[in-house]
Write an enzyme that holds these catalytic residues in place. Structure first.
Site, PDB file in Angstrom:
ATOM      1  N   LYS A 153       0.819  -1.091  -0.042  1.00 50.57           N
ATOM      2  CA  LYS A 153      -0.071   0.022  -0.023  1.00 50.57           C
ATOM      3  C   LYS A 153       0.930   1.367  -0.016  1.00 50.57           C
ATOM      4  O   LYS A 153       1.739   1.384   0.890  1.00 50.57           O
ATOM      5  CB  LYS A 153      -1.051  -0.086   1.127  1.00 50.57           C
ATOM      6  N   ASP A 173     -15.350   1.684   8.559  1.00 48.73           N
ATOM      7  CA  ASP A 173     -15.705   2.022   7.213  1.00 48.73           C
ATOM      8  C   ASP A 173     -16.066   0.566   6.929  1.00 48.73           C
ATOM      9  O   ASP A 173     -15.715   0.140   5.835  1.00 48.73           O
ATOM     10  CB  ASP A 173     -14.512   2.520   6.378  1.00 48.73           C
TER      11      ASP A 173
END
Length: 226
Positions: A3, A103
């Site tokens: 990432k 989330d």
């Protein structure tokens, strides 16, 4: 999987803040160990870019599975996913300080080819201490339809019950094929969440009260724990 944090058009103060948040995310993820999480193994800097190295997960997200199916899932199948989701949220919320995922939604849940479920994106995760404001690692409010009202700001702190709201919204979409009305419209315009069994008649009516309690507008009216 790697990432990369890439920042453009930010001033030095914003850059330093983002780097600090990214490093915090790396540290807290590296110390977590649960079969339904993705293991983070390293963090490094190359030039002006920062990287997280984590286990590579293959499979489909619940959102992709729902889209490919073209119709809602039945309760027996969703129950197989609901159990590990409750287990991993319980694990996160029992950390010291508690970790709030913030989330949860079908596109952030991966089902591996083996059938194991994984949470795959901690981009806006927070830690929360009793009686204190929660601290943000990466900025964001979540996703419309899946985020409770307190997550939009306005002076209210989020806690573990915010994740329970998102869990309820996730199960609602899997069971009905529809995203529930967003929290702001529910409060400002009186939008109502139709009971799941009225959208998908194949669902047991007893499930309605469970999902709607998780989706209660007030945190005090939701379940106390995952």
């Amino acid at each position: 999987a790697i990432k990369e944090m890439e920042l453009r058009r930010v001033n030095d103060r914003e850059f330093q803040s983002a780097v600090k948040q990214f490093q915090s995310e790396a540290r807290f993820l590296a110390h977590l160990d649960h079969p339904n999480l993705v293991q983070v193994t390293d963090f490094f800097v190359e030039g002006d870019k920062h990287y997280l190295v984590m286990a590579y997960i293959t499979g489909q997200t619940l959102q992709q599975k729902l889209r490919a199916r073209g119709k809602p899932f039945g309760w027996p199948q969703v129950l197989e996913w609901a159990r590990p989701l409750c287990a991993v949220l319980t694990y996160l919320h029992s950390q010291d300080p508690p970790i709030l995922f913030r989330d949860l939604k079908p596109s952030n849940v991966m089902v591996e080819e083996s059938g194991r479920l994984r949470l795959i994106d901690f981009g806006i995760a927070r830690t929360g201490q009793e009686g204190e404001r929660t601290s943000t690692f990466l900025q964001g409010t979540g996703t419309s339809g899946f985020s409770p009202l307190e997550q939009y700001g306005g002076g209210q702190s989020t806690d573990h019950r915010s994740d329970i709201y998102s869990l309820g919204a996730t199960l609602y979409q899997l069971l009905t094929g529809k995203v529930p009305p967003d929290a702001v419209s529910r409060v400002s315009q009186g939008a109502v969440v139709p009971p799941p069994s009225t959208v998908n008649p194949d669902l047991p009516k007893a499930l309605d009260s469970v999902i709607l309690k998780a989706l209660a507008k007030s945190p005090a009216d939701r379940y106390a724990t995952a």
